[in-house]
Design a protein around this motif. Structure first.
Motif, PDB file in Angstrom:
ATOM      1  N   PRO A  98      32.540   0.711  33.743  1.00  0.00           N
ATOM      2  CA  PRO A  98      32.291   1.864  34.813  1.00  0.00           C
ATOM      3  C   PRO A  98      31.000   1.702  35.633  1.00  0.00           C
ATOM      4  O   PRO A  98      30.924   2.247  36.406  1.00  0.00           O
ATOM      5  N   ILE A  99      30.126   2.312  34.286  1.00  0.00           N
ATOM      6  CA  ILE A  99      28.515   2.192  35.572  1.00  0.00           C
ATOM      7  C   ILE A  99      28.227   0.543  36.163  1.00  0.00           C
ATOM      8  O   ILE A  99      28.146   1.131  36.683  1.00  0.00           O
ATOM      9  N   GLY A 100      28.516  -0.572  35.352  1.00  0.00           N
ATOM     10  CA  GLY A 100      28.474  -1.496  36.274  1.00  0.00           C
ATOM     11  C   GLY A 100      29.315  -2.223  37.892  1.00  0.00           C
ATOM     12  O   GLY A 100      29.008  -2.470  38.483  1.00  0.00           O
ATOM     13  N   ILE A 101      30.830  -1.055  37.581  1.00  0.00           N
ATOM     14  CA  ILE A 101      31.459  -1.226  38.363  1.00  0.00           C
ATOM     15  C   ILE A 101      29.961  -0.105  39.360  1.00  0.00           C
ATOM     16  O   ILE A 101      30.519  -0.382  40.842  1.00  0.00           O
TER      17      ILE A 101
ATOM     18  N   PHE B 298      27.274   0.160  40.132  1.00  0.00           N
ATOM     19  CA  PHE B 298      25.968  -0.160  40.254  1.00  0.00           C
ATOM     20  C   PHE B 298      26.653  -1.676  41.617  1.00  0.00           C
ATOM     21  O   PHE B 298      25.969  -1.215  42.544  1.00  0.00           O
ATOM     22  N   VAL B 299      27.705  -2.443  41.521  1.00  0.00           N
ATOM     23  CA  VAL B 299      28.108  -3.444  42.360  1.00  0.00           C
ATOM     24  C   VAL B 299      28.487  -3.214  43.313  1.00  0.00           C
ATOM     25  O   VAL B 299      27.956  -3.097  44.903  1.00  0.00           O
TER      26      VAL B 299
ATOM     27  N   LEU C  77      22.479  -5.052  42.568  1.00  0.00           N
ATOM     28  CA  LEU C  77      23.712  -5.808  42.946  1.00  0.00           C
ATOM     29  C   LEU C  77      23.607  -6.645  41.298  1.00  0.00           C
ATOM     30  O   LEU C  77      24.961  -6.666  40.588  1.00  0.00           O
TER      31      LEU C  77
ATOM     32  N   GLY D 199      24.299  -5.177  38.541  1.00  0.00           N
ATOM     33  CA  GLY D 199      25.896  -3.934  38.190  1.00  0.00           C
ATOM     34  C   GLY D 199      26.512  -5.604  37.921  1.00  0.00           C
ATOM     35  O   GLY D 199      27.285  -4.541  36.809  1.00  0.00           O
TER      36      GLY D 199
ATOM     37  N   MET E 253      26.043  -5.356  33.913  1.00  0.00           N
ATOM     38  CA  MET E 253      26.608  -4.166  33.317  1.00  0.00           C
ATOM     39  C   MET E 253      27.831  -4.987  32.980  1.00  0.00           C
ATOM     40  O   MET E 253      28.810  -4.498  32.164  1.00  0.00           O
ATOM     41  N   THR E 254      28.494  -5.252  34.436  1.00  0.00           N
ATOM     42  CA  THR E 254      29.983  -5.126  34.157  1.00  0.00           C
ATOM     43  C   THR E 254      30.487  -6.820  33.249  1.00  0.00           C
ATOM     44  O   THR E 254      31.289  -6.549  33.042  1.00  0.00           O
TER      45      THR E 254
END
Lengths: 338, 42
Positions: free
Chosen positions: A97-100, A102-103, B11, B14, B17-18
């Motif tokens: 969820p944190i990665g999403i 950020f993206v 980006l 992120g 991390m994803t």
């Protein structure tokens, strides 16, 4: 005395006169946005889907989006904040969820607040029913905006300390488990316990479904004040508090457009930090702009558009709803990417 | 220019991390946890 216009300006004026119908027929974003919001509202809240599709098995996607969509709602898709706090409550670092966040934040900023968020949609509907976009004083607005950052910090303090305790002391028993138990309904996340959409689409339908129990076997004799009293007293204090928050949310949205997004929303606070540098922004044409303030009047987030850069602005409170673009009579505003 | 650099770094972070989340197969845990909240169907 006026100086003669340069040749390219005359050319532009000529073209403008020739293709004026194109400008008059420019894209208006509100019908597209409303359709998108409605579609996602059904996906997130899901109450209608549950009843319309008998085959809906209650499967929930792991895909989470950075909007305020409560896990308590009957939705197929959830929100990143709830996913984050739920994972933290198990002592797991929420990479996904944190990665999403950020993206999405890097590319779209707070776009999803304006176009996807079900809570935002409910507030837009309330403002639509009211028929006008009210504003508060600039100073009050600036002061209260900070509230959402404080609330987010508290939420992450609770979930973060719980996650660390669980990670270091174990999840099954001992200090970590005791801490989680002591937090009770707040262990999964402070905002899971309090969000208005969770109340609207999770708690209230559940209560209403249970309300039929006071009718007992459905006989007339079961419809008694004692049975009704038993059902009402069975509702917890937290639920009553949630109902109160929901009523406050509706009233506040009536008084101030996007009240929740401006001053309370934790997802809004997180995405606002990304919005400042996001790839998607809005461009203001200095030639076309007549400083008429129509854009600022239409903005539900009260963004001081005319004080921002011409080339591309990314104000942290801008939810990229494009209401300013629709409102501009000169067509001076347009989305800009990257 | 600085905005674009920050956006690109955000980006990349992120995406990284994803990818970690995907590598750790976090979606299965997440799906189970989120499903447990469904009051009617869970």
């Amino acid at each position: 005395m006026t100086s003669p216009a340069p040749a390219d300006a005359q050319e532009k004026r000529g073209l403008s006169a020739r293709f004026g119908f194109l400008r008059r027929g420019r894209i208006h974003y509100w019908p597209i946005r409303t359709t998108v919001q409605l579609a996602f509202f059904l996906l997130f809240s899901g109450v209608a889907l549950v009843h319309l599709i008998p085959g809906f098995s209650g499967e929930r996607s792991w895909i989470v989006l950075p909007v305020l969509a409560s896990v308590k709602a009957q939705g197929a898709i959830g929100g990143t904040l709830d996913a984050t706090t739920v994972l933290l409550s198990q002592g797991i670092f929420p990479w996904l969820p944190i990665g999403i966040m950020f993206v999405v934040g890097a590319i779209l900023g707070r776009f999803m607040c304006g176009w996807i968020c079900p809570v935002g949609f409910v507030q837009d509907v309330i403002t639509g029913i009211k028929g006008r976009v009210d504003s508060v004083s600039k100073r009050t607005n600036q002061t209260w905006i900070k509230l959402k950052y404080g609330l987010t910090a508290i939420a992450f303090l609770v979930s973060g300390t719980l996650a660390l305790t669980l990670y270091y002391y174990g999840t099954s028993a001992g200090t970590g488990a005791a801490y989680r138990d002591s937090l009770g309904p707040f262990a999964s996340g402070l905002f899971i316990a309090f969000t208005p959409d969770g109340t609207m689409f999770g708690t209230l339908p559940q209560i209403l479904a249970g309300s039929w129990r006071f009718l007992g076997t459905g006989q007339l004799g079961d419809f008694t004040l004692t049975n009704l009293g038993k059902w009402i007293t069975g509702i917890s204090i937290l639920t009553w508090l949630n109902i109160l928050i929901l009523l406050g949310f509706i009233y506040a949205a009536w008084r101030i457009p996007r009240f929740w997004c401006r001053y309370i929303c934790p997802v809004g606070a997180i995405m606002a930090t990304f919005q400042k540098n996001s790839m998607l922004g809005i461009h203001r044409d200095p030639v076309k702009c007549a400083d008429c303030k129509e854009c600022e009047t239409a903005c539900p987030m009260q963004v001081p558009i005319l004080d921002l850069d011409f080339k591309k602005f990314n104000h942290s409170e801008c939810i990229l709803c494009m209401a300013c673009i629709d409102a501009c009579p000169a067509g001076a505003l347009s989305p800009k990417f990257p | 220019m600085l905005n674009r650099v920050i956006a690109s770094l955000t980006l990349l972070l992120g995406l990284a991390m994803t990818m970690v989340g995907v590598y750790a197969q976090q979606w299965t845990t997440l799906q189970d946890l989120l499903r447990s909240f469904l009051p009617f169907l869970g």
